[in-house]
Scaffold this motif. Sequence first.
Motif, PDB file in Angstrom:
ATOM      1  N   VAL A  52       0.858  -1.176   0.000  1.00 16.51           N
ATOM      2  CA  VAL A  52       0.000   0.000   0.000  1.00 16.51           C
ATOM      3  C   VAL A  52       0.898   1.230   0.000  1.00 16.51           C
ATOM      4  CG1 VAL A  52      -1.759   1.253   1.304  1.00 16.51           C
ATOM      5  CG2 VAL A  52      -1.793  -1.233   1.261  1.00 16.51           C
ATOM      6  N   THR A  53       0.571   2.177  -0.851  1.00 14.93           N
ATOM      7  CA  THR A  53       1.329   3.428  -0.911  1.00 14.93           C
ATOM      8  C   THR A  53       0.723   4.397   0.086  1.00 14.93           C
ATOM      9  OG1 THR A  53       1.775   3.051  -3.241  1.00 14.93           O
ATOM     10  CG2 THR A  53       2.100   5.277  -2.418  1.00 14.93           C
ATOM     11  N   ILE A  54       1.569   4.888   0.999  1.00 19.83           N
ATOM     12  CA  ILE A  54       1.089   5.856   1.982  1.00 19.83           C
ATOM     13  C   ILE A  54       1.798   7.179   1.749  1.00 19.83           C
ATOM     14  CG2 ILE A  54       0.559   4.092   3.709  1.00 19.83           C
ATOM     15  CD1 ILE A  54       3.139   4.903   5.133  1.00 19.83           C
ATOM     16  N   GLU A  55       1.189   8.249   2.195  1.00 19.65           N
ATOM     17  CA  GLU A  55       1.769   9.585   2.049  1.00 19.65           C
ATOM     18  C   GLU A  55       2.081  10.118   3.438  1.00 19.65           C
ATOM     19  OE1 GLU A  55      -1.053  11.918  -0.097  1.00 19.65           O
ATOM     20  OE2 GLU A  55      -0.572  10.971  -1.996  1.00 19.65           O
ATOM     21  N   ASP A 105       5.923   2.854  -0.209  1.00 19.36           N
ATOM     22  CA  ASP A 105       5.209   1.577  -0.319  1.00 19.36           C
ATOM     23  C   ASP A 105       5.440   0.784   0.965  1.00 19.36           C
ATOM     24  OD1 ASP A 105       4.295   2.166  -2.822  1.00 19.36           O
ATOM     25  OD2 ASP A 105       5.980   1.204  -3.851  1.00 19.36           O
ATOM     26  N   VAL A 106       4.347   0.351   1.599  1.00 20.42           N
ATOM     27  CA  VAL A 106       4.422  -0.374   2.865  1.00 20.42           C
ATOM     28  C   VAL A 106       3.716  -1.722   2.672  1.00 20.42           C
ATOM     29  CG1 VAL A 106       3.770  -0.346   5.295  1.00 20.42           C
ATOM     30  CG2 VAL A 106       4.385   1.770   4.150  1.00 20.42           C
TER      31      VAL A 106
END
Length: 177
Positions: A52-55, A105-106
């Motif tokens: 999951v892409t986090i900001e 990306d996590v």
Amino acid sequence: MKNLVIIVVSLASLMLSGCHSSKQMLPSTPVIVNNTDSVRIEYIETVRIDTVTIEVPVPMESAKQVVPDSTSHLETSLAESDAWINEDGTLGHSIKNKEQKLKADVPVPVKDTKTNNTEATVREVPVPYPEPVYIERDFSKWESFRLDAFWYLVGLVLISLGWILRKPLITAIRKCL
């Protein structure tokens, strides 16, 4: 003593005169075959890893420094920097982060649960009893004795009753004549 003999003879005649078939009749209701159902519930859990892409927000920072040198401007993807010479001959320098959010990306584990319902329903099937079939056979010795002795016992009971009631019968007959 006389009454005891009469009672014993009467009881013996009653016990020996009874008849009963050795086979019972089948009930007329049908038999129900397979009166069951079952339900099987199976839970299947699977774990998969999704990225999951986090900001992440970058904090606003600024800094200034004065040094004796020439003018310059420096810029990166996250910050920009300016340098200048003041009137007194000193160098001014400022750095400032740009307003943006960092993306990363996590790996995140995701659980999936599936439910499998397996239902097995068995219908009820009525099966009627078959018609009874009578098979002829020879009587046993005890059955033959009971059947043969019945009329002898009836006669013996009548003779016993006549013997017991002889006096009242004779007096009743004499009164009528």
